[in-house]
Design an enzyme around this catalytic site. Structure first.
Site, mmCIF file in Angstrom:
data_model
loop_
_atom_site.group_PDB
_atom_site.id
_atom_site.type_symbol
_atom_site.label_atom_id
_atom_site.label_comp_id
_atom_site.label_asym_id
_atom_site.label_seq_id
_atom_site.Cartn_x
_atom_site.Cartn_y
_atom_site.Cartn_z
ATOM 1 N N PHE A 110 9.021 7.646 6.155
ATOM 2 C CA PHE A 110 8.190 7.217 7.276
ATOM 3 C C PHE A 110 7.978 5.991 7.453
ATOM 4 O O PHE A 110 7.309 5.205 8.589
ATOM 5 C CB PHE A 110 6.477 7.615 6.964
ATOM 6 N N LYS A 111 8.552 4.739 6.573
ATOM 7 C CA LYS A 111 8.200 3.440 6.777
ATOM 8 C C LYS A 111 9.084 3.052 8.066
ATOM 9 O O LYS A 111 8.700 1.993 8.661
ATOM 10 C CB LYS A 111 9.123 2.791 5.449
#
Ligand SMILES: *Cc1c(COP(=O)(O)O)cnc(C)c1O
Length: 492
Positions: A110-111
């Protein structure tokens, strides 16, 4: 929109200054001076927008020194790097339960939602504040931030990036992804220590005038790509807004219906963005903060005491193996009525005593939307297996923590979005083990076996990792980070 420091409200900066600086000189974090509102009509209009336009729209409310056209340009570039049609699909898995897949970016975690965008914001911010030094991005990573930041910043003009990761505290795939990083402005280094050691050492550098002077002599200014940087957080607000809009668009909810989010948490950055979305007016009922065996946040939400004097566990969800959740400081600022002196004193307690305590009644009252819960290693394994059997959906080890906590929370009346933070193929040994009871040592082999067993396709960015060249093998003692930074820039 102006930004203030959580430890000294009189420190006021613009959004581009907040992004370039990363951290305030008083050690505090930058937060928006107030919360812009998003109306029902705007949420409704967003249904017709693509994801990148939705992000630009949300960003425009916070980043007032950027034009909407600039923002649309950056978001279009950032999200074009994602594979598939939708950068963050919302998948209905069971009654009232949805999974928001935030891992379709270049590093499968998700970064990427923020770190594909941050370099564009950083380059533009540098211009806006008239910065002529090079920007040196220092990153401490629990595994996923490092790779995502490297991908985002590789070969970006005027920027260099150095990543420190706990040598024995990340998954094999995460390590391989970082060690094989391409680009001419990158350096990656393992440390003997855990994530908190890496993060603390990086923070010390940010507050060390000597090293900053030394860097400036060499033409560098420091900045951060960790979630302490406002430029990391603000893109994350967008997917909370966007998933509400998706539920509206598919008639799963009516305007105004409240929904829950359940978020696997470590540094508290992801879920904090959900809180900000709520403060903007997105109808949110509960924000469920899910921890692994390192349950410092769970204990905080059930007692008001944040205490890191405890054992640190290495778990199969390494990106959540964190005791010092930096972004909680931003929540403390809000729930204390923006009391900067108080926040500074709590952070001082944490530094000197290893804990702080706030009035529990006040926490319950002012953070009433938050629930905390945790999942043991065993429960996480069981959850991966059961969820696959029951719903034919393959969870990674981090998302499984959230699913387990959600199942225990067990309030299926309110529609709930479980935030999924990584592809299961970033943790193939543990996921395969959970399904079959067999642990395959070699991560590449485990990847292939997992694909064969489930038929779930290996995401594009993780294919062919084994044939890439390992460029970075250094591992250093944790008290040598400073030297490593100076060496890295001098070797340029
Ligand atoms: C970083 C990360 C988390 C934790 O997110 P925070 O914003 O630090 O709370 C959870 N899962 C994965 C896969 C991550 O990479």
């Amino acid at each position: 929109m102006q930004y203030v420091s959580t430890r000294q409200k009189s420190t006021i900066v613009t959004s581009s200054e907040a992004i370039v600086k990363g951290l305030s000189v008083d050690g505090g974090l930058f937060v928006p001076n107030d919360f812009p509102q998003i109306t029902g009509q705007e949420l409704s209009q967003m249904q017709d927008m693509e994801y990148s336009e939705r992000v630009a729209f949300v960003l425009s409310k916070f980043l007032s020194d950027f034009t909407i056209d600039e923002l649309k340009d950056y978001t279009a570039k950032a999200y074009s790097r994602f594979y598939g049609d939708d950068p963050c699909p919302l998948v209905a898995v069971a009654d009232n339960t949805y999974i928001l897949e935030l891992w379709h970016g270049p590093t499968c975690a998700f970064k990427d939602m923020a770190l594909t965008l941050l370099p564009h914001l950083m380059v533009a911010s540098r211009k806006k504040v008239g910065e002529t030094n090079k920007t040196l991005i220092l990153v401490a990573t629990s595994g996923d931030t490092g790779k995502a930041a490297l991908e985002g910043f590789k070969d970006v003009d005027g920027c260099e990036i150095i990543v420190f990761y706990p040598s024995e505290g990340v998954s094999d795939m995460q390590k391989l992804q970082m060690q094989t990083q391409e680009g001419n402005n990158v350096y990656v280094c393992g440390i003997k220590g855990n994530f908190d050691d890496a993060q603390s050492a990086v923070k010390v550098i940010f507050n060390d005038d000597n090293i900053k002077a030394e860097l400036e002599k060499n033409g560098y200014k420091l900045s951060s790509a960790n979630s302490i940087n406002w430029g990391r957080l603000v893109p994350q607000i967008a997917y909370y807004v966007s998933s509400y809009v998706d539920l509206l668009a598919s008639d799963e909810i009516k305007m105004g219906d409240k929904i829950n989010f359940c978020v696997p948490s470590g540094n508290f950055g992801n879920i904090l963005a959900g809180y900000y979305a709520m403060r903007m007016g997105v109808p949110i009922n509960k924000l469920i903060c899910a921890s692994n065996k390192n349950r410092v946040l769970t204990d905080f939400f059930s007692s008001g005491k944040y205490d890191i004097n405890r054992e640190f566990y290495k778990t199969m969800s390494p990106s959540m193996d964190i005791l010092i959740s930096s972004n909680l400081e931003r929540l403390l600022f809000e729930i204390s009525g923006r009391d900067d002196k108080y926040v500074a004193s709590l952070m001082n307690d944490l530094k000197t005593k290893g804990f702080y305590e706030i009035d529990f009644a006040k926490l319950k009252e002012n953070a009433s939307n938050f629930e905390g819960g945790c999942s043991s290693e065993e429960m996480t394994m069981d959850t991966i297996e059961n969820f696959y059997d029951e719903y034919d959906y393959l969870l990674d080890t981090h998302t499984a923590v959230a699913v387990n906590v959600y199942q225990k929370y067990n309030n299926y009346n309110t529609k709930t979005v479980i935030v999924s933070t990584a592809s299961p193929y970033k943790f193939p040994q543990d996921v395969y083990n959970a399904l079959t009871g067999e642990f395959v040592e070699d991560s590449i082999k485990a990847t292939e076996m997992l694909e064969e067993y489930t038929g779930v396709e290996i995401p594009e960015p993780l294919q062919g990792l084994q044939s890439r060249v390992v460029r970075f093998k250094d591992v250093i003692e944790k008290d040598k980070i400073k030297d490593a930074v100076l060496n890295a820039i001098k070797n340029k």
